[in-house]
Scaffold this active site. Sequence first.
Site, PDB file in Angstrom:
ATOM      1  NE  ARG A  89      -0.573   0.054   4.984  1.00  0.00           N
ATOM      2  CZ  ARG A  89      -0.888   0.929   5.929  1.00  0.00           C
ATOM      3  NH1 ARG A  89      -1.842   1.807   5.725  1.00  0.00           N
ATOM      4  NH2 ARG A  89      -0.253   0.921   7.084  1.00  0.00           N
ATOM      5  CG  ASP A 121      -8.076  -1.124   1.117  1.00  0.00           C
ATOM      6  OD1 ASP A 121      -6.910  -1.050   1.539  1.00  0.00           O
ATOM      7  OD2 ASP A 121      -9.068  -0.738   1.775  1.00  0.00           O
ATOM      8  NE  ARG A 179      10.364  -2.160   3.934  1.00  0.00           N
ATOM      9  CZ  ARG A 179       9.442  -1.550   4.690  1.00  0.00           C
ATOM     10  NH1 ARG A 179       9.221  -1.990   5.913  1.00  0.00           N
ATOM     11  NH2 ARG A 179       8.750  -0.536   4.229  1.00  0.00           N
ATOM     12  CG  ASP A 244       7.916  -7.268   7.172  1.00  0.00           C
ATOM     13  OD1 ASP A 244       7.977  -8.183   7.991  1.00  0.00           O
ATOM     14  OD2 ASP A 244       6.915  -6.539   7.034  1.00  0.00           O
TER      15      ASP A 244
END
Length: 472
Positions: A89, A121, A179, A244
Site C-alpha cells: 500500500r 485495498d 529492510r 520486514d
Amino acid sequence: MTLTIPFDNSYARLPPGFYSRQAPSPVAAPRLVAFNDDLARLLNITPGDADEMAHVFAGNTVPDGAAPLAQLYAGHQFGQYNPQLGDGRAVLLGETVGTDGVRRDIQLKGSGRTPYSRGGDGRAWLGPVLREYVVSEAMHALGIPTTRALAAVETGEQVWRETPLPGAVLTRVASSHLRVGTFQVFAARGDKRALKQLTDYAIQRHYPEADGPMGLLAAVRDAQARLIAQWMGVGFIHGVMNTDNMAISGETIDYGPCAFVDTYHPDTVFSSIDRMGRYAYANQPDIAVWNLAQLATALLRQLDDPESGVEEATEIVHAMPQLLRDHWLQVFAAKIGLTNPRPEDGALIGDLLGIMTGNQADFTNTFRALGTDTARDQFTDPAAYDAWAETWRARLTNEPDPRAIMRAANPAFIPRNHRMEQMIAAAVEGDYAPFHRLGTVLARPFVDQPENADLMRPPTADEVVPATFCGT
C-alpha cells in the site's frame, strides 16, 4: 509558487527485479491536512499551494522527475517466514539529496494497490496516518533515528476496516526503505547476483566504510543496538518488529501498533496482533538480535562458499547482546544523572525499574521527576522509592550537574496513547486542533510547558488504551 522536488532516483536505476513500476492510484477529493515545512527545506523542496500539494501527496499528480515504484521484500512475521511481501500500500516516488548531503526516499503510504497488495485495498485510513505523522515527528524531536512525515492528505473517500472510515495518505521520508526482508527475498530465491547488487548498493548508500557483506552486517548491528537502547529509554514499544519492519539504516520504521509505556511494566504489550507478547517492551533487545541473525543468514548466501563466512557472521551477531547492554546502560545512566556509568550502575537502574513495576509508577513522569525531587509522588509506596533514592543520591556525589543531565535525557512529553486516540477521534469528526496541538508540544519534548501540563498526565482508568492496531 509551484511545488518542486529535486528528484535523483538511485533505487529506480537498480534492475527491475528489485521492484515493480507502479503509479499511485488517484483519489476523489484530496485535501491537505498537514505539510512539514522544516522537513521540506531540508529536502530542498519548494512548496506549492495547498491544492497542488494535496494532489501530489495524495497520488493524483505524479511530479516531474519522480519514478514511482513499489519495492519487493520478504520477511519473518512473528517468527514465520513469508517469502514475498513488498509495498502493498505504498509507492516510492523517488529520492532527494538534502541540504545536509543525505539522500532520502519520499514515499506515499496508502496510495492504492500494488502487485504486492495480497488482496488488500492498498489504502490507509486517517487514524494510522495521523498516528505515524505525530509519533515519527515526536521521535525525531526526541533525538531518535526515525522516518519522518512530510505531508498528510485526506482522500475524500472511505476505506473499510470493519466499518467505513475516512481515507488518507501519508508522505513518509526515510534515509532508505531497505529492510532485512529486502535481503531475505533474494537469499531465499538463491539469487546471488541480486543479493550482491543489493549489498553493494546498501554499503554505498549507508555505510561506505563497510568492507563487504560482513562489514555491512556489523554496521547494521551497531546502528540497531544504538536504536533499540534509545527506544527503551523513552518507553517506546514498536509493536511489530518483524524483519520486514527492520530498516538497515538504523531508523525506526513502520509505526503501526506502536505505543509508549504509561504505568511501567517490562512485559507491556499493546499490539492487538501480538497475542503471545513476542514484541513486548522488554523483549525488544532480544528480537533485534534475532532479526540480525536473519540478516546474517541472508548475506552469507551471496558467498561462493557460505560456510566460509559463518564464523565471522556468528561473532558479529553474538557481540550484539553486549553492545545492547552497553548502550542501554549509557541511556539509562543519563536518565538518573550519571555521566560516566560504571558496570554496577546497571543494578542500581534495575532496582529502580523493579520498584516502579511494583508501585504502578508512570515511566515518563517518574524519570522526569528525578530531577525535581518529586519522584516519590509517582509511587504507591513512597517509602520503597526513598530507600532506593538514598543509595542513588550517594552515587551522584561528585557527578557534574546531574540535574542538567537528567533534564536532557528525560522528556516531559511523549505521544501518550490516550491522547493519540483522542486526537484521532477528533480528526474523524473534522477537528484537527488536537492534532496540531500535539505536533507543536511534542516538537519540544524536553522543555517545561506548564500551559500544556495536561498532556503529561497519565490516562485515567476510563482513558487507558488496552490495544493498538496496525491500521492496514
